[in-house]
Design an enzyme around this catalytic site. Structure first.
Site: not given
Length: 257
Positions: A108-112
């Site tokens: 998951l990306d850093i903002n998810t």
């Protein structure tokens, strides 16, 4: 019996096969003093001296039950094991393993935020991530921008992003979740490409401002699992997970010593 080096190291929990291939390409893995080659066959019981980043690894099979845990990832954590910017990683809060390492099932990306699965079984991780398995990933998506039936149909049929043509298997409004000008949707995909959902909505002039993964296959994010906490799956859920990929793992039927 022999096997490819990426399978041996993946089964030992040193990452997905794709990740191990990347390490081999970068020259980070050596066997008996020589750089490893992708696809190189080794003896499974006695593969020789293997170094990863100049550190010797112990090739010892885990005789215990395979382990899988759910982690509720907060925003701000990255999914790399070692971050050169020294940011928090999703591995920092996980329990330690004696014989091998945790492998993340996708990223998951850093903002998810939301559900991440980790396992010490590299074969399981590889099968759960592989596009051929068609495992569903379900997300709650908050967007800002104008949405209508036409745009929803576009997302269902497919849009072109940097990864190629992608589409939602299912995308429906969540009418019980409204926050001013923001709108919530439930979206289901059967693959996991980098920033895929954000790019899909961007292509129809909408901005994703919150993204939460709530389900991976038949594993649902527990409502009582707080952000930054993890929970080990019991043998019942383990069996369901292996059944999902039609993978017979006899060891999950055995009682733990």
């Amino acid at each position: 019996m022999t096997a490819k080096i990426q399978k041996i190291l993946s089964d030992l929990g040193y990452g997905s096969r794709r990740f191990i291939e990347c390490m081999i390409k970068c020259g980070k893995i050596s066997i008996n003093g020589e750089k490893a080659i992708i696809g190189q066959y080794l003896n499974k019981k006695n593969p020789g001296e293997i170094l990863i980043d100049k550190k010797k690894i112990i090739v010892k099979r885990n005789k215990n039950l395979p382990k899988v845990l759910i982690y509720n990832k907060p925003i701000g954590e990255v999914c790399t094991r070692d971050d050169f910017q020294k940011r928090l990683t999703v591995f920092d809060k996980l329990p330690k393993l004696n014989l091998n390492r945790w492998v993340s099932v996708g990223r998951l990306d850093i903002n998810t935020k939301g559900l991440l699965l980790f396992t010490n079984d590299g074969t399981l991780a590889n099968k759960l991530m592989h596009p051929r398995s068609q495992i569903e990933r379900e997300y709650n998506i908050r967007i800002f921008g104008e949405m209508n039936k036409n745009k929803i149909n576009i997302l269902r049929k497919g849009v072109k992003i940097i990864h190629g043509y992608v589409s939602f298997k299912e995308i429906v409004p969540l009418y019980d979740k409204k926050e001013g000008k923001n709108k919530w949707f439930k979206g289901i995909l059967c693959e996991g490409k980098n920033r895929e959902i954000r790019l899909m909505f961007k292509s129809i002039q909408c901005q994703v401002n919150q993204l939460i993964r709530v389900r991976y296959g038949n594993i649902i994010l527990p409502k009582n699992l707080k952000e930054g906490q993890w929970m080990m799956l019991n043998s019942i859920f383990l069996k369901k997970l292996y059944n999902l990929i039609n993978f017979d793992k006899e060891i999950i039927n055995k009682k733990k010593n």
